[in-house]
Design a protein around this motif. Structure first.
Motif, PDB file in Angstrom:
ATOM      1  N   ALA A 260      37.701  43.804  50.182  1.00  0.00           N
ATOM      2  CA  ALA A 260      37.507  44.149  48.775  1.00  0.00           C
ATOM      3  C   ALA A 260      36.171  44.853  48.550  1.00  0.00           C
ATOM      4  CB  ALA A 260      37.564  42.892  47.916  1.00  0.00           C
ATOM      5  N   VAL A 261      36.144  45.720  47.535  1.00  0.00           N
ATOM      6  CA  VAL A 261      34.920  46.380  47.081  1.00  0.00           C
ATOM      7  C   VAL A 261      34.627  45.875  45.677  1.00  0.00           C
ATOM      8  CG1 VAL A 261      33.832  48.585  46.509  1.00  0.00           C
ATOM      9  CG2 VAL A 261      35.365  48.425  48.491  1.00  0.00           C
ATOM     10  N   LEU A 262      33.393  45.412  45.457  1.00  0.00           N
ATOM     11  CA  LEU A 262      33.018  44.905  44.142  1.00  0.00           C
ATOM     12  C   LEU A 262      33.183  46.008  43.096  1.00  0.00           C
ATOM     13  CD1 LEU A 262      31.883  42.415  42.653  1.00  0.00           C
ATOM     14  CD2 LEU A 262      29.595  43.348  43.045  1.00  0.00           C
ATOM     15  N   ALA A 263      33.996  45.726  42.072  1.00  0.00           N
ATOM     16  CA  ALA A 263      34.337  46.725  41.055  1.00  0.00           C
ATOM     17  C   ALA A 263      33.091  47.144  40.270  1.00  0.00           C
ATOM     18  CB  ALA A 263      35.387  46.158  40.104  1.00  0.00           C
ATOM     19  N   PRO A 264      33.062  48.412  39.818  1.00  0.00           N
ATOM     20  CA  PRO A 264      31.881  48.902  39.076  1.00  0.00           C
ATOM     21  C   PRO A 264      31.498  48.018  37.900  1.00  0.00           C
ATOM     22  CG  PRO A 264      33.339  50.729  39.625  1.00  0.00           C
ATOM     23  CD  PRO A 264      34.068  49.480  40.014  1.00  0.00           C
ATOM     24  N   GLU A 265      32.484  47.548  37.145  1.00  0.00           N
ATOM     25  CA  GLU A 265      32.174  46.745  35.965  1.00  0.00           C
ATOM     26  C   GLU A 265      31.655  45.355  36.320  1.00  0.00           C
ATOM     27  OE1 GLU A 265      36.638  46.373  36.810  1.00  0.00           O
ATOM     28  OE2 GLU A 265      35.113  47.959  36.781  1.00  0.00           O
ATOM     29  N   ARG A 266      31.834  44.931  37.573  1.00  0.00           N
ATOM     30  CA  ARG A 266      31.352  43.613  37.985  1.00  0.00           C
ATOM     31  C   ARG A 266      29.947  43.657  38.597  1.00  0.00           C
ATOM     32  NH1 ARG A 266      36.527  40.365  40.699  1.00  0.00           N
ATOM     33  NH2 ARG A 266      37.952  40.641  38.931  1.00  0.00           N
ATOM     34  N   ARG A 267      29.521  44.834  39.035  1.00  0.00           N
ATOM     35  CA  ARG A 267      28.235  44.923  39.733  1.00  0.00           C
ATOM     36  C   ARG A 267      27.076  44.465  38.842  1.00  0.00           C
ATOM     37  NH1 ARG A 267      27.643  48.451  44.044  1.00  0.00           N
ATOM     38  NH2 ARG A 267      25.760  49.322  43.112  1.00  0.00           N
ATOM     39  N   GLY A 268      26.986  45.035  37.662  1.00  0.00           N
ATOM     40  CA  GLY A 268      25.923  44.638  36.747  1.00  0.00           C
ATOM     41  C   GLY A 268      26.051  43.192  36.297  1.00  0.00           C
ATOM     42  N   GLU A 269      27.305  42.720  36.154  1.00  0.00           N
ATOM     43  CA  GLU A 269      27.528  41.340  35.758  1.00  0.00           C
ATOM     44  C   GLU A 269      26.986  40.361  36.793  1.00  0.00           C
ATOM     45  OE1 GLU A 269      29.619  39.393  33.007  1.00  0.00           O
ATOM     46  OE2 GLU A 269      28.073  40.830  32.440  1.00  0.00           O
ATOM     47  N   VAL A 270      27.239  40.650  38.062  1.00  0.00           N
ATOM     48  CA  VAL A 270      26.766  39.767  39.130  1.00  0.00           C
ATOM     49  C   VAL A 270      25.243  39.681  39.111  1.00  0.00           C
ATOM     50  CG1 VAL A 270      26.542  39.563  41.644  1.00  0.00           C
ATOM     51  CG2 VAL A 270      28.781  40.026  40.616  1.00  0.00           C
ATOM     52  N   LEU A 271      24.570  40.825  38.975  1.00  0.00           N
ATOM     53  CA  LEU A 271      23.108  40.821  38.942  1.00  0.00           C
ATOM     54  C   LEU A 271      22.586  40.097  37.705  1.00  0.00           C
ATOM     55  CD1 LEU A 271      22.234  44.422  40.191  1.00  0.00           C
ATOM     56  CD2 LEU A 271      22.296  42.288  41.487  1.00  0.00           C
ATOM     57  N   ARG A 272      23.231  40.309  36.559  1.00  0.00           N
ATOM     58  CA  ARG A 272      22.783  39.645  35.331  1.00  0.00           C
ATOM     59  C   ARG A 272      22.940  38.133  35.437  1.00  0.00           C
ATOM     60  NH1 ARG A 272      25.109  37.280  31.367  1.00  0.00           N
ATOM     61  NH2 ARG A 272      27.217  37.930  32.005  1.00  0.00           N
ATOM     62  N   ILE A 273      24.079  37.687  35.949  1.00  0.00           N
ATOM     63  CA  ILE A 273      24.335  36.252  36.077  1.00  0.00           C
ATOM     64  C   ILE A 273      23.309  35.607  37.010  1.00  0.00           C
ATOM     65  CG2 ILE A 273      25.981  34.569  37.016  1.00  0.00           C
ATOM     66  CD1 ILE A 273      28.202  36.511  35.982  1.00  0.00           C
ATOM     67  N   ALA A 274      23.049  36.253  38.143  1.00  0.00           N
ATOM     68  CA  ALA A 274      22.069  35.706  39.079  1.00  0.00           C
ATOM     69  C   ALA A 274      20.679  35.676  38.458  1.00  0.00           C
ATOM     70  CB  ALA A 274      22.063  36.528  40.368  1.00  0.00           C
ATOM     71  N   ARG A 275      20.310  36.749  37.749  1.00  0.00           N
ATOM     72  CA  ARG A 275      18.978  36.810  37.131  1.00  0.00           C
ATOM     73  C   ARG A 275      18.820  35.709  36.095  1.00  0.00           C
ATOM     74  NH1 ARG A 275      14.753  36.289  35.881  1.00  0.00           N
ATOM     75  NH2 ARG A 275      13.113  37.726  35.214  1.00  0.00           N
ATOM     76  N   GLU A 276      19.832  35.465  35.289  1.00  0.00           N
ATOM     77  CA  GLU A 276      19.751  34.416  34.278  1.00  0.00           C
ATOM     78  C   GLU A 276      19.689  33.027  34.902  1.00  0.00           C
ATOM     79  OE1 GLU A 276      23.038  35.033  31.671  1.00  0.00           O
ATOM     80  OE2 GLU A 276      22.135  36.779  30.666  1.00  0.00           O
ATOM     81  N   ALA A 277      20.260  32.885  36.113  1.00  0.00           N
ATOM     82  CA  ALA A 277      20.216  31.602  36.818  1.00  0.00           C
ATOM     83  C   ALA A 277      18.922  31.427  37.605  1.00  0.00           C
ATOM     84  CB  ALA A 277      21.417  31.474  37.756  1.00  0.00           C
ATOM     85  N   GLY A 278      18.075  32.457  37.600  1.00  0.00           N
ATOM     86  CA  GLY A 278      16.854  32.402  38.405  1.00  0.00           C
ATOM     87  C   GLY A 278      17.168  32.356  39.883  1.00  0.00           C
ATOM     88  N   ALA A 279      18.185  33.113  40.295  1.00  0.00           N
ATOM     89  CA  ALA A 279      18.697  33.047  41.660  1.00  0.00           C
ATOM     90  C   ALA A 279      18.618  34.401  42.351  1.00  0.00           C
ATOM     91  CB  ALA A 279      20.139  32.549  41.662  1.00  0.00           C
ATOM     92  N   PHE A 280      18.640  34.352  43.679  1.00  0.00           N
ATOM     93  CA  PHE A 280      18.686  35.554  44.508  1.00  0.00           C
ATOM     94  C   PHE A 280      20.132  35.871  44.890  1.00  0.00           C
ATOM     95  CE2 PHE A 280      14.370  34.031  45.295  1.00  0.00           C
ATOM     96  CZ  PHE A 280      13.631  35.207  45.222  1.00  0.00           C
ATOM     97  N   VAL A 281      20.397  37.155  45.062  1.00  0.00           N
ATOM     98  CA  VAL A 281      21.656  37.630  45.638  1.00  0.00           C
ATOM     99  C   VAL A 281      21.341  38.215  47.006  1.00  0.00           C
ATOM    100  CG1 VAL A 281      23.538  39.305  45.470  1.00  0.00           C
ATOM    101  CG2 VAL A 281      22.718  38.125  43.406  1.00  0.00           C
ATOM    102  N   VAL A 282      21.902  37.626  48.049  1.00  0.00           N
ATOM    103  CA  VAL A 282      21.764  38.184  49.395  1.00  0.00           C
ATOM    104  C   VAL A 282      22.932  39.134  49.616  1.00  0.00           C
ATOM    105  CG1 VAL A 282      21.656  37.709  51.864  1.00  0.00           C
ATOM    106  CG2 VAL A 282      20.575  36.134  50.244  1.00  0.00           C
ATOM    107  N   GLU A 283      22.633  40.417  49.711  1.00  0.00           N
ATOM    108  CA  GLU A 283      23.653  41.458  49.852  1.00  0.00           C
ATOM    109  C   GLU A 283      23.797  41.823  51.331  1.00  0.00           C
ATOM    110  OE1 GLU A 283      24.642  45.914  48.083  1.00  0.00           O
ATOM    111  OE2 GLU A 283      22.553  45.280  48.288  1.00  0.00           O
TER     112      GLU A 283
END
Length: 477
Positions: A260-283
C-alpha cells in the motif's frame, strides 16, 4: 554466477585430489591448473584461496600452493549445560529480553535448498544486482585519497548531502547520519525514541524485522490496521490516546507486506495526529528505488513535508543494490538527532569508509540511473508474470492489491487454511514461501502468504514456482 560456479567446482576437484600429496607437498602451478581445467587465472586463485581458508592448503607468494599439515584431533566437547541457568536466571523480570526471536527475519534471509524456487527472498536476484557497477565503484573508491582512513562519525559529507537531496524538502546534510543498513537504522531509532517497556505503534501487518527490533529492545508493539490507502488515521489517533505511545513506525511507500501507498489525504493527517500526541513518526522508506515502470510520479517522503521534526526518516541503498551493500541514512531534525548520533557511535562507531566511498562512486556514475531504469522494467515484468500465473493457477488465493513498487505480493488464504501446513507443503513441492503470521503483532484476521518476485531468475521461474505452489495447495486446501 558462472564464475562462482566454476570456483566451487574447481575447489571441490582440488579437494578430492589432496590425498595425492603429503603434508607440505607442492600442488601444481596456477598456470598448469588453468590449462588442465580450462578456467581463468582468477578462478584458480579464488579456488586456492577457498581451500586456504578451510586450512587445507598453504599459499606462499612466489612459491605456489602446498598441502597443509594434518589438522589436530579435535578435543572432546565440554559441558555447557551450566549456561542454561546463567541465561535464564531472573529472565522474567528483564525489561529488555536477553533472548531474541529472529525467526521472522530469517524467513527472508535463509537461502532455500538447491532447486527450490525462492519466493521468500527479500533481495534482488543476482542477475538484477548491479554487480559490475558496484565492483567498479569499489575499485575506484579504494584509490581515493584517504579511502582507508577513519571517516567522520556522522558519515562522509558528500554522501550525507546526496541522501538529503534524495529526501527533498528542507532536509539538509547536517540532519543526516550514515548508517550500516536499514535494519541498523531502525534499531538506533527505536532505542533513541522509546524506553524499555514502552508501547510503540506499528502498522498491521508490518515488517517482521521491525517487530523483532521492538521486542528485543523491550518495547510493546501495538498494531494499527492498514488498508489499500495505508494506515487508517482515525485508528491511529485512537491508538495514541489509548496507549500514550510516543512512537509510530510506518512504511508510507509500498508498505511491506501489503504494498500500500499512504494516500495523499492521509499524509498530513498522520503527521498532525502524531504532532498532537507529542510523538515521533519513524518513516521506513525502504523501497523508494524499487519503483515499477508503470508507477507514475511518487509522493515525497513524509520527512520532506515535516518542518517540526516529527519524522525520523530511514532510507537505504541496500534493496536496490545487494544485501551486502549496507549503506543507509537516518534523517532527523531537532534535539533527537544528537541522541540518534550518540547511540550509533556507541553501537558501531561508524560505517566503514571504503563502503561509503563506494556508495558515492556508484550513485554518481552513469551506471546508476541505467540500473534503476533496468530494475524498474524488470520488476514490473516479474510482477505481471506472477500476477497472471496466480490468476490462472490459484484463483482461490485473494490478491486484493497489486503494487506498483517493491518486490512482492501479499495474498489472503481461504478461511481455515493452515499457514504452517501450506508453507511446509510448498517446500516439499519445491517452492519457498513466506507465511503471513510473523507480519502481525497480534492475532491475524486471516491466513496470508507473501510471495517475492525479485529473488527469482525471471518470468519462467515464476511460472514454475506458482505451478509448484498449486501442487502444495492441492495437498492442503
Amino acid at each position: 554466477m558462472q564464475e562462482r560456479s566454476s570456483v566451487t567446482d574447481l575447489a571441490e576437484q582440488l579437494r578430492r585430489e589432496l590425498d595425492r600429496y603429503s603434508a607440505g607437498g607442492k600442488l601444481p602451478s596456477s598456470r598448469s591448473l588453468v590449462d588442465r581445467f580450462r578456467v581463468s587465472p582468477v578462478t584458480v586463485s579464488r579456488a586456492l584461496a577457498q581451500l586456504a581458508a578451510e586450512g587445507l592448503v598453504v599459499t606462499r607468494p612466489g612459491a605456489g600452493a602446498f598441502r597443509a599439515a594434518a589438522r589436530p584431533v579435535a578435543a572432546p566437547a565440554g559441558d555447557t549445560s551450566w549456561q542454561e541457568v546463567a541465561l535464564s536466571a531472573d529472565g522474567a523480570a528483564d525489561l529488555v529480553p536477553r533472548s531474541v526471536d529472529a525467526s521472522g527475519v530469517l524467513v527472508s534471509l535463509a537461502a532455500p535448498p538447491p532447486g527450490v524456487v525462492e519466493f521468500n527472498g527479500g533481495y534482488l536476484h543476482p542477475s538484477l544486482q548491479p554487480e559490475r557497477a558496484m565492483s567498479a565503484a569499489l575499485a575506484r573508491a579504494g584509490r581515493r585519497p584517504g579511502a582507508w582512513g577513519r571517516p567522520p562519525t556522522e558519515g562522509l559529507p558528500e554522501l550525507r548531502e546526496w541522501f538529503a537531496r534524495s529526501i527533498g524538502g528542507a532536509v539538509t546534510a547536517a540532519e543526516v547520519l550514515i548508517t550500516a543498513g536499514g535494519q541498523s537504522a531502525l534499531t538506533t531509532a527505536l532505542r533513541a525514541l522509546a524506553p524499555p517497556g514502552a508501547p510503540v505503534l506499528v502498522e498491521s501487518p508490518t515488517y517482521p524485522g521491525m517487530l523483532a527490533i521492538a521486542r528485543s529492545a523491550g518495547l510493546r508493539p501495538v498494531p494499527v490496521p492498514v488498508d489499500a490507502d495505508g494506515v487508517k488515521p482515525a485508528l491511529l489517533a485512537d491508538a495514541f490516546r489509548a496507549t500514550g505511545a510516543r512512537v509510530f513506525v510506518c512504511q508510507p511507500l509500498f508498505q511491506n507486506p501489503t504494498g500500500a501507498v499512504l494516500a495523499p489525504e492521509r499524509r498530513g493527517e498522520v503527521l498532525r495526529i502524531a504532532r498532537e500526541a507529542g510523538a515521533f513518526v519513524v518513516e521506513d522508506d525502504f523501497v523508494r528505488r524499487l519503483v515499477h515502470e508503470d508507477a507514475g510520479p511518487l509522493p515525497r517522503p513524509l520527512a520532506a513535508d515535516d518542518p517540526d521534526g516529527v519524522v525520523v526518516h530511514v532510507g537505504s541503498l541496500t534493496k536496490a543494490t545487494s544485501p551486502s551493500f549496507r549503506v543507509s541514512a537516518l534523517a532527523a531534525r531537532g534535539p533527537v538527532l544528537e541522541r540518534l548520533r550518540a547511540i550509533q557511535i556507541v553501537d558501531t562507531f561508524f560505517v566503514p569508509r571504503p563502503l561509503q566511498e563506494a556508495a558515492l562512486e556508484l550513485v554518481g556514475s552513469p551506471a546508476w540511473p541505467r540500473h534503476l531504469r533496468t530494475i524498474s522494467a524488470e520488476l514490473k515484468a516479474r510482477r505481471d508474470a506472477m500476477t497472471a500465473a496466480l490468476r490462472l493457477e490459484l484463483p482461490e488465493l485473494a490478491l486484493p492489491h497489486i503494487p506498483s513498487g517493491g518486490y512482492h505480493l501479499w495474498l489472503r488464504l481461504p478461511d481455515g487454511t493452515d499457514e504452517t501446513a501450506l508453507t511446509a507443503a510448498a517446500l516439499r513441492a519445491g517452492v519457498a514461501v513466506t507465511p503471513g503470521r510473523p507480519y502481525f503483532s497480534a492475532e491475524p484476521p486471516a491466513g496470508h502468504v507473501r510471495l517475492s518476485f525479485a529473488a527469482v531468475a525471471g518470468p519462467q521461474e515464476i511460472k514454475e514456482g506458482v505451478r509448484r505452489l498449486r501442487t502444495a495447495c492441492d495437498e492442503v486446501l
